[in-house]
Structures are given as C-alpha cells and as structure tokens.
Design a protein around this motif. Structure first.
Motif, mmCIF file in Angstrom:
data_model
loop_
_atom_site.group_PDB
_atom_site.id
_atom_site.type_symbol
_atom_site.label_atom_id
_atom_site.label_comp_id
_atom_site.label_asym_id
_atom_site.label_seq_id
_atom_site.Cartn_x
_atom_site.Cartn_y
_atom_site.Cartn_z
ATOM 1 N N ASP A 195 67.578 34.636 24.782
ATOM 2 C CA ASP A 195 67.199 36.000 24.770
ATOM 3 C C ASP A 195 65.698 36.393 24.420
ATOM 4 O OD1 ASP A 195 69.461 36.881 25.256
ATOM 5 O OD2 ASP A 195 70.501 37.094 23.282
ATOM 6 N N ALA A 196 65.301 35.551 23.575
ATOM 7 C CA ALA A 196 63.837 35.578 22.896
ATOM 8 C C ALA A 196 62.955 35.418 24.322
ATOM 9 C CB ALA A 196 63.415 34.327 22.010
ATOM 10 N N ILE A 197 63.002 34.468 25.267
ATOM 11 C CA ILE A 197 62.374 34.153 26.225
ATOM 12 C C ILE A 197 62.520 35.346 27.202
ATOM 13 C CG2 ILE A 197 62.213 32.791 28.578
ATOM 14 C CD1 ILE A 197 63.401 30.530 26.754
ATOM 15 N N LEU A 198 63.640 35.940 27.460
ATOM 16 C CA LEU A 198 63.745 36.921 28.319
ATOM 17 C C LEU A 198 63.114 38.430 27.750
ATOM 18 C CD1 LEU A 198 67.227 36.573 29.762
ATOM 19 C CD2 LEU A 198 64.911 35.747 30.651
ATOM 20 N N ARG A 199 63.224 38.380 26.545
ATOM 21 C CA ARG A 199 62.517 39.502 25.913
ATOM 22 C C ARG A 199 61.188 39.547 26.319
ATOM 23 N NH1 ARG A 199 62.434 38.456 20.001
ATOM 24 N NH2 ARG A 199 60.508 37.095 20.962
ATOM 25 N N ASP A 200 60.598 38.432 25.763
ATOM 26 C CA ASP A 200 58.886 38.305 26.214
ATOM 27 C C ASP A 200 58.375 38.425 27.598
ATOM 28 O OD1 ASP A 200 58.874 38.087 23.298
ATOM 29 O OD2 ASP A 200 58.138 36.230 23.294
ATOM 30 N N VAL A 201 59.353 37.946 28.251
ATOM 31 C CA VAL A 201 59.205 37.759 30.038
ATOM 32 C C VAL A 201 59.083 39.406 30.351
ATOM 33 C CG1 VAL A 201 60.181 37.619 32.191
ATOM 34 C CG2 VAL A 201 60.114 35.860 30.647
#
Length: 256
Positions: free
Chosen positions: A120-126
């Motif tokens: 979720d953190a990865i996709l948030r920043d993407v």
C-alpha cells in the motif's frame, strides 16, 4: 481556481487475469513511444534519444512515434492542492504532499488497498508520482519538490528534461487524467519493487501556451496506457520511481 484530485479506495485486490509485467508514463502528446526509460543497463542518453518525441503525444490519439501537434499530452496535470478522500487506504499526515496545478486540469486516482502495508505504501507513492509528473508539466518545471521526492535516477533525469523540452515548444496540458488498476508485481527486501498501473487519457489533451488552443484528438484505444515501473525506497522512506515504461492501447487498460 485549482483543479481537484479525487482519491477513491475500493479495498479490493488487483483484478485476476491481468498479466503481470515485471520491471517494464503519459497522454500521447507526451507519449509517442512505448517507454520512457527502459532498462537500467541502457545509458540515459540513449533512452532520451530513443524517446525524443515521447512527450509530444499527451493522450491516446495518433500513431506511436507521431509528432503531430494534435496528439495529446501524456502524464501531466492535476490541481493546486491534493484532496485525499478520508476512505483512502493510507491516512494523510504532515508528510502528505500537496500539488499545484492549473485549474483546467483534474486527476482521479482509483487506488485499491492490497491489505499489505508495504504494498500500500508503494502504490501510494506511485500514485503521488503520477501527480508530481502532471504538476511538473503544468508548471513547466521538471525539478519541483514533488518530482525530486517521487522520482529518482534515470526516470528523474528523463522527465525533468522532457518537461523543459515541452515548455520550450510552447505546449502544456489540459483536461482530465484518470489512474486505475494499481498493482505491485514484485517486492525485494522491502527496498525495491516493481509495479504497474493504467492511465485514461480520453479526456486529456495538449494545449498551446500562447493561444490556449486545445489540441483535441480523435478517441481511440491509445487513450489508455499501461505503465510498468521499478521503484526504490529512499532514506526518507519514500518510494521513488527509478525506471518506467509504457504501452499505449494495452488490452489490460482499455475501457469502454
């Protein structure tokens, strides 16, 4: 008046049946090829040369490689301040970025929760990277704080130079950009990752800065773009896009 970024969290896993593309962004006005920066082994200069016309096709219309000014501009534009829905999977905090975009550009981000904190953190920043890119093109400044925060390496070099080139050509963005079907395809040691998402440019266009003339294009499947990328976690804990490719008209993203 500022454009509005709309976030919706559906709390569902990625759609089955969509192929995962390991380590593979913009409307066709900016996207004329099928990748911005390809492999880490490819020199940045070579990647830039291979995609020199990339930013000259912001949305779907036109053929790949076309330099027609009537092509749309890809991957740019949003609003002055990001408005995050309370239902979004990642809660807002003091480190949440804000974006300043022209009032004639809006962005919708449909990002589904994976149920995994790291993903979720990865996709948030993407998702933030898509907005940072749009903001950069809207401002005509490829070295904004948000670009430096959410892009790194060859991807940052490429996009900052493309922003400058597009501005020099007297072009910018307008319309609505929608991002959806975000998915993490690989995570390595919690420090690097591969991800993908789709962009709908069917209502996004290029625009001449001096005349404000909107460069409309005929709707086509190329309005829908699949982006695949590599990301790395920096010392501040943010996930930066370091490599990025795309494919216009990919069946995984085409809608309606």
């Amino acid at each position: 008046m500022s454009a509005i970024i709309i976030f919706t969290a559906k709390f569902a896993v990625a759609k089955p049946g969509i192929p995962q593309i390991p380590f593979a962004l913009l409307p066709n006005f900016i996207l004329t090829g099928e990748s911005t920066v390809k492999r880490r082994t490819m020199p940045v200069a070579a990647a830039l040369a291979a995609t020199a016309a990339l930013l000259l096709t912001a949305c779907g219309g036109g053929n790949d490689g076309s330099k027609d000014k009537n092509d749309k501009i890809a991957g740019a534009g949003t609003e002055a301040s990001a408005s995050v829905s309370p239902s979004a999977s990642a809660p807002a905090d003091k480190n949440t970025p804000t974006f300043a975009f022209p009032s004639d550009i809006t962005v919708t981000v449909d990002r589904e929760s994976t149920g995994d904190v790291t993903k979720d953190a990865i996709l948030r920043d993407v998702a933030y990277s898509t907005q940072a890119n749009i903001e950069a093109f809207g401002k005509g400044d490829g070295k904004t704080t948000n670009m430096s925060r959410y892009f790194g390496g060859a991807a940052y070099t490429y996009w900052s130079q493309r922003v400058a080139t597009l501005k020099k050509q007297g072009l910018t963005l307008t319309g609505h950009y929608r991002y959806y079907d975000f998915e993490v395809t690989d995570v390595a040691n919690g420090k690097t990752a591969a991800a993908r998402y789709c962009e709908d440019q069917s209502k996004a266009y290029g625009k001449e800065i001096k005349t404000n003339k909107v460069l409309r294009t005929k709707p086509s499947n190329k309005d829908f773009v699949l982006y695949t990328l590599q990301a790395a976690r920096d010392s501040a804990g943010d996930w930066q896009v370091t490599q990025q490719n795309w494919k216009k008209g990919d069946a995984a993203c085409v809608q309606g």
